[in-house]
Design an enzyme around this catalytic site. Structure first.
Site, PDB file in Angstrom:
ATOM      1  CE  LYS A   1     -42.093 -88.748 -17.492  1.00 48.25           C
ATOM      2  NZ  LYS A   1     -40.676 -88.388 -17.642  1.00 48.25           N
TER       3      LYS A   1
ATOM      4  CD  GLU B   1     -34.439 -89.892 -20.503  1.00 47.08           C
ATOM      5  OE1 GLU B   1     -35.656 -89.943 -20.785  1.00 47.08           O
ATOM      6  OE2 GLU B   1     -33.924 -88.947 -19.881  1.00 47.08           O
TER       7      GLU B   1
ATOM      8  CD1 TRP C   1     -30.872 -82.170 -12.310  1.00 44.57           C
ATOM      9  CD2 TRP C   1     -32.908 -81.992 -13.234  1.00 44.57           C
ATOM     10  NE1 TRP C   1     -30.756 -81.383 -13.432  1.00 44.57           N
ATOM     11  CE2 TRP C   1     -31.992 -81.261 -14.029  1.00 44.57           C
ATOM     12  CE3 TRP C   1     -34.244 -82.029 -13.618  1.00 44.57           C
ATOM     13  CZ2 TRP C   1     -32.389 -80.565 -15.170  1.00 44.57           C
ATOM     14  CZ3 TRP C   1     -34.620 -81.344 -14.767  1.00 44.57           C
ATOM     15  CH2 TRP C   1     -33.707 -80.624 -15.535  1.00 44.57           C
TER      16      TRP C   1
ATOM     17  CG  ASP D   1     -37.783 -89.036 -15.749  1.00 40.78           C
ATOM     18  OD1 ASP D   1     -38.495 -89.532 -16.634  1.00 40.78           O
ATOM     19  OD2 ASP D   1     -37.048 -88.043 -15.930  1.00 40.78           O
TER      20      ASP D   1
ATOM     21  NE  ARG E   1     -33.595 -86.801 -22.127  1.00 41.44           N
ATOM     22  CZ  ARG E   1     -32.490 -86.265 -21.602  1.00 41.44           C
ATOM     23  NH1 ARG E   1     -31.292 -86.599 -22.051  1.00 41.44           N
ATOM     24  NH2 ARG E   1     -32.591 -85.394 -20.626  1.00 41.44           N
TER      25      ARG E   1
ATOM     26  NE  ARG F   1     -45.679 -86.404 -20.655  1.00 43.47           N
ATOM     27  CZ  ARG F   1     -44.413 -86.187 -20.334  1.00 43.47           C
ATOM     28  NH1 ARG F   1     -43.952 -84.965 -20.190  1.00 43.47           N
ATOM     29  NH2 ARG F   1     -43.584 -87.187 -20.129  1.00 43.47           N
TER      30      ARG F   1
ATOM     31  CD  GLU G   1     -38.196 -82.545 -16.749  1.00 45.75           C
ATOM     32  OE1 GLU G   1     -38.342 -82.671 -17.970  1.00 45.75           O
ATOM     33  OE2 GLU G   1     -37.638 -83.396 -16.023  1.00 45.75           O
TER      34      GLU G   1
ATOM     35  CE  LYS H   1     -41.604 -81.552 -19.397  1.00 47.91           C
ATOM     36  NZ  LYS H   1     -40.343 -82.147 -19.916  1.00 47.91           N
TER      37      LYS H   1
HETATM   38  C1  GCU Z   1     -37.245 -86.906 -18.713  1.00 52.11           C
HETATM   39  C2  GCU Z   1     -36.402 -86.692 -19.931  1.00 52.11           C
HETATM   40  C3  GCU Z   1     -36.736 -85.415 -20.622  1.00 52.11           C
HETATM   41  C4  GCU Z   1     -38.241 -85.331 -20.866  1.00 52.11           C
HETATM   42  C5  GCU Z   1     -38.993 -85.568 -19.586  1.00 52.11           C
HETATM   43  C6  GCU Z   1     -40.491 -85.672 -19.789  1.00 52.11           C
HETATM   44  O1  GCU Z   1     -36.918 -85.975 -17.723  1.00 52.11           O
HETATM   45  O2  GCU Z   1     -35.048 -86.710 -19.576  1.00 52.11           O
HETATM   46  O3  GCU Z   1     -36.029 -85.352 -21.831  1.00 52.11           O
HETATM   47  O4  GCU Z   1     -38.574 -84.098 -21.374  1.00 52.11           O
HETATM   48  O5  GCU Z   1     -38.597 -86.784 -19.031  1.00 52.11           O
HETATM   49  O6  GCU Z   1     -41.004 -86.781 -19.729  1.00 52.11           O
HETATM   50  O7  GCU Z   1     -41.161 -84.674 -19.976  1.00 52.11           O
END
Ligand code: GCU
Length: 678
Positions: free
Chosen positions: A338, A371, A540, A343, A139, A297, A264, A260
């Site tokens: 966040k 982003e 998503w 997001d 990003r 996170r 994801e 993290k």
């Molecule tokens: C968003 C972003 C990702 C990033 C993620 C995060 O989804 O698109 O590129 O890894 O946030 O904050 O971990």
């Protein structure tokens, strides 16, 4: 537009003209610490004369508050005399004077200054290697990484030193130097990469900035050859304790880890039937003996959702996972949340997690890299957005100020019911994803420098007016050449034009992209440009549910996902009711017919048309305003901004035409003003 260190790099908010007022002035810097030496270097660089006695400007490290960052500005015998709590404070005091643009005591009222937040951190999503899909900086919209090249930490870190200087001038004091998605090469920064990490830390150290690493939860397996990374396994614990000790052996002031996990596709404690407190505490206990911190996170959700499943609401996920764990995290764990529940969209409500964990140190995470806000091709000054977030009062009132706690208070450890440990640690502070790369302007779009600047300033003092912060940035960055020792000035036309383009640019961006809190109408993957249904049938969890009758996500308790119930009063009720839900978040909380009438009397679909046309008109205005600066600002800056504004206008028209056409076709409702919709 060059700097002495890097002839091709823009000096951002520290051009020579910004400090010319100090040229020939006498400065006394009293202090022995390493940062005092940095301040002396800055004074020399500004052309000031360092003296031991009487001076125009006196900066004294009193050592009164060990580790403190505050300073007191006072006048003595008609001169400026600044008493700094400690070494780091001396540097903050120096840049405070620089921001003022004068050594005239009248320009610096007597006051004590100190940061609202102890931790003011930038997270870089930089990869050592170039990732096949994400590139080198995930990003990132400013070229490659300033830290890494050719698969290694750069030999020449002078650009990093320059960056550290810029950050120090804004008040940032922590930097995480690698991506939260930790790939195989980057995982090794923790082991064989340590000598290089130590070099990066050395580049930041003279500027009072401590370095952190993002680490993989699977490190004991990936790096240590263990068969598990179960947080309760004794071998896993021993591995982390060793790994951390090796880090501190070479970086004694190492800040800690960013993690993290279970997010994801990143590994985490769920694989072992453990929860996020188990995971975070594992790392915290390894770091604690050395004074390090874990930024864990809260961005945890199901990214393999079935769009047909209406019972799962991604917005609920962080709260559902983390709120029950309140009180279980060690003192050196910071849960990094966040700012919104989804997001980093252009508009979201504030995350309810921030109001749900009084016994946990919380940090709020912002996104400086654009982003979802134009990817540094669009001018979009985010100061006003962050200011709204930081000033938001999770416990009300809905309007006005009755002194009840803000988001900033919560992440400063002063939310209601904050445990003594959270209060003593002053919470977890503010973090943000950096927008910097090896681009000559640092940020791709030269005007995106304002976001980086504003982040640091608002993290230091969230009560600052974002327009004033922008004005500071203009005064420094666009300082007019002036005679040595004269107070700093800026061409009033330049100042006015920059305000005209930037002050409302975030709302302009919102106008031509994402109306009424609807999100994710972007092209999948890279997230640039319009695609109304781009994420509609994806895994998503990012849906708007537009059909022929209406649009929006029903997140009410009465008939929807129940997300509104995650907020304390009054917001749980304000958001629940169609009558009181703020228009700008309407479609985030409710599914409504296109004919639904907003508080200003417009229907939803007419609002979509009107804002998209108005947004494009405003961008046309930005183009004209900027054109008026030809010859008044640096040519290279002028050309780059001109080129970016042309793309912004093209893109804004594309947004307008696609979004308006989509909703005309979906609703069959004509534009009341008869404009061309395709
Ligand atoms: C968003 C972003 C990702 C990033 C993620 C995060 O989804 O698109 O590129 O890894 O946030 O904050 O971990």
């Amino acid at each position: 537009m060059t700097t002495p260190d890097h002839p091709s790099v823009h000096p951002a908010w520290l051009p020579d003209a910004a400090t010319a007022f100090l040229h020939g002035r006498t400065v006394l810097v009293a202090g022995d610490g390493p940062l005092a030496e940095t301040v002396r270097g800055e004074a020399r660089r500004a052309g000031a004369t360092l003296v031991d006695g009487d001076a125009d400007l006196v900066l004294r490290d009193t050592g009164a508050v060990p580790g403190g960052e505050g300073f007191v500005v006072a006048h003595r015998d008609g001169r400026l005399d600044v008493a700094a709590d400690d070494d780091a404070a001396l540097l903050h005091a120096w840049f405070h004077v620089v921001r003022g643009g004068t050594t005239d005591p009248a320009g610096h009222p007597d006051a004590r200054h100190e940061p609202a937040h102890a931790l003011r951190m930038l997270d870089h999503w930089d990869n050592v290697d170039v990732h096949p899909v994400m590139g080198q900086v995930e990003r990132g919209y400013s070229g490659g990484s300033i830290f890494y090249a050719d698969g290694h930490v750069r030999e020449d870190l002078s650009r990093v030193e320059q960056y550290a200087r810029l950050l120090a001038a804004t008040g940032v004091n922590r930097v995480a130097i690698n991506n939260v998605n930790v790939h195989a090469r980057e995982a090794r920064l923790l082991t064989d990469g340590l000598p290089d990490v130590a070099r990066v830390a050395a580049a930041f150290r003279p500027w009072g900035i401590r370095v952190h690493l993002s680490v993989s939860f699977a490190s004991p397996i990936v790096l240590g050859g263990l068969t598990t990374s179960d947080p309760l396994d004794p071998d896993v614990r021993a591995w982390w304790a060793d790994a951390v000790a090796r880090v501190y052996a070479v970086v004694p002031d190492f800040g800690g880890f960013v993690v993290k996990a279970d997010s994801e596709g990143q590994p985490g404690p769920f694989a072992y039937g453990r929860d996020h407190a188990d995971g975070a505490n594992l790392l915290a206990r390894a770091l604690a003996p050395h004074g390090g911190t874990v930024h864990w996170r809260a961005f945890v959700y199901n990214h393999t959702q079935d769009w047909r499943d209406r019972s799962t609401d991604r917005a609920r996920a962080a709260y559902d996972h983390f709120a029950p764990l309140d009180g279980r995290f060690d003192e050196n764990v910071i849960v990094q949340v966040k700012h919104g529940p989804m997001d980093f969209q252009t508009r979201e409500p504030v995350s309810p997690v921030l109001a749900a964990m009084p016994r946990t140190r919380l940090a709020v995470e912002l996104q400086v890299t654009q982003e979802y806000t134009g990817q540094q091709r669009h001018a979009c000054y985010l100061g006003p957005w962050w200011s709204e977030i930081l000033r938001f009062r999770p416990w009300g009132p809905v309007e006005g100020d009755d002194g009840s706690p803000t988001v900033s208070d919560v992440v400063g450890g002063a939310g209601p019911g904050a445990s003594p440990q959270v209060a003593a640690a002053r919470g977890g502070g503010i973090a943000a994803v950096s927008n910097v790369g090896d681009d000559a302007f640092w940020t791709g779009h030269p005007l995106a420098q304002a976001n980086l600047y504003a982040f640091g300033r608002l993290a230091w003092d969230p009560t600052l007016d974002p327009t004033d912060v922008l004005d500071e940035w203009v005064s420094l960055t666009f300082a007019s050449p002036s005679p040595a020792g004269a107070d700093r000035t800026v061409d009033p036309d330049v100042r006015a034009a920059l305000h005209a383009v930037l002050d409302d640019s975030w709302r302009t961006y919102e106008a031509y992209t994402a109306p009424l809190g609807v999100g994710f109408m972007v092209n999948p993957g890279h997230h640039y440009g319009p695609s109304v249904d781009g994420y509609e049938y994806s895994p998503w969890g990012t849906y708007h549910f537009a059909d022929r009758d209406g649009i929006g996500v029903d997140r009410t308790r009465a008939t929807g996902t129940g997300y509104t119930g995650q907020y304390p009063a009054p917001w749980r009720d304000v958001y629940e009711s169609l009558g009181t839900c703020p228009d700008e978040l309407l479609l985030f909380f409710h599914h409504v017919p296109y004919g639904h009438v907003l508080h200003d009397g417009t229907t939803v679909v007419q609002h979509v048309y009107d804002t998209h046309f108005a947004g494009v008109e405003r961008v046309e205005g930005y183009v004209r305003t900027w054109e008026g600066l030809r010859g008044a600002v640096d040519d290279a800056v002028f050309e780059r901004v001109t080129e970016r504004l042309a793309e912004q206008l093209r893109s804004a028209r594309e947004w307008r035409d696609q979004v308006c056409t989509y909703f005309l076709r979906a609703s069959g409702v004509a534009d009341a003003h008869g404009r061309t919709i395709y």
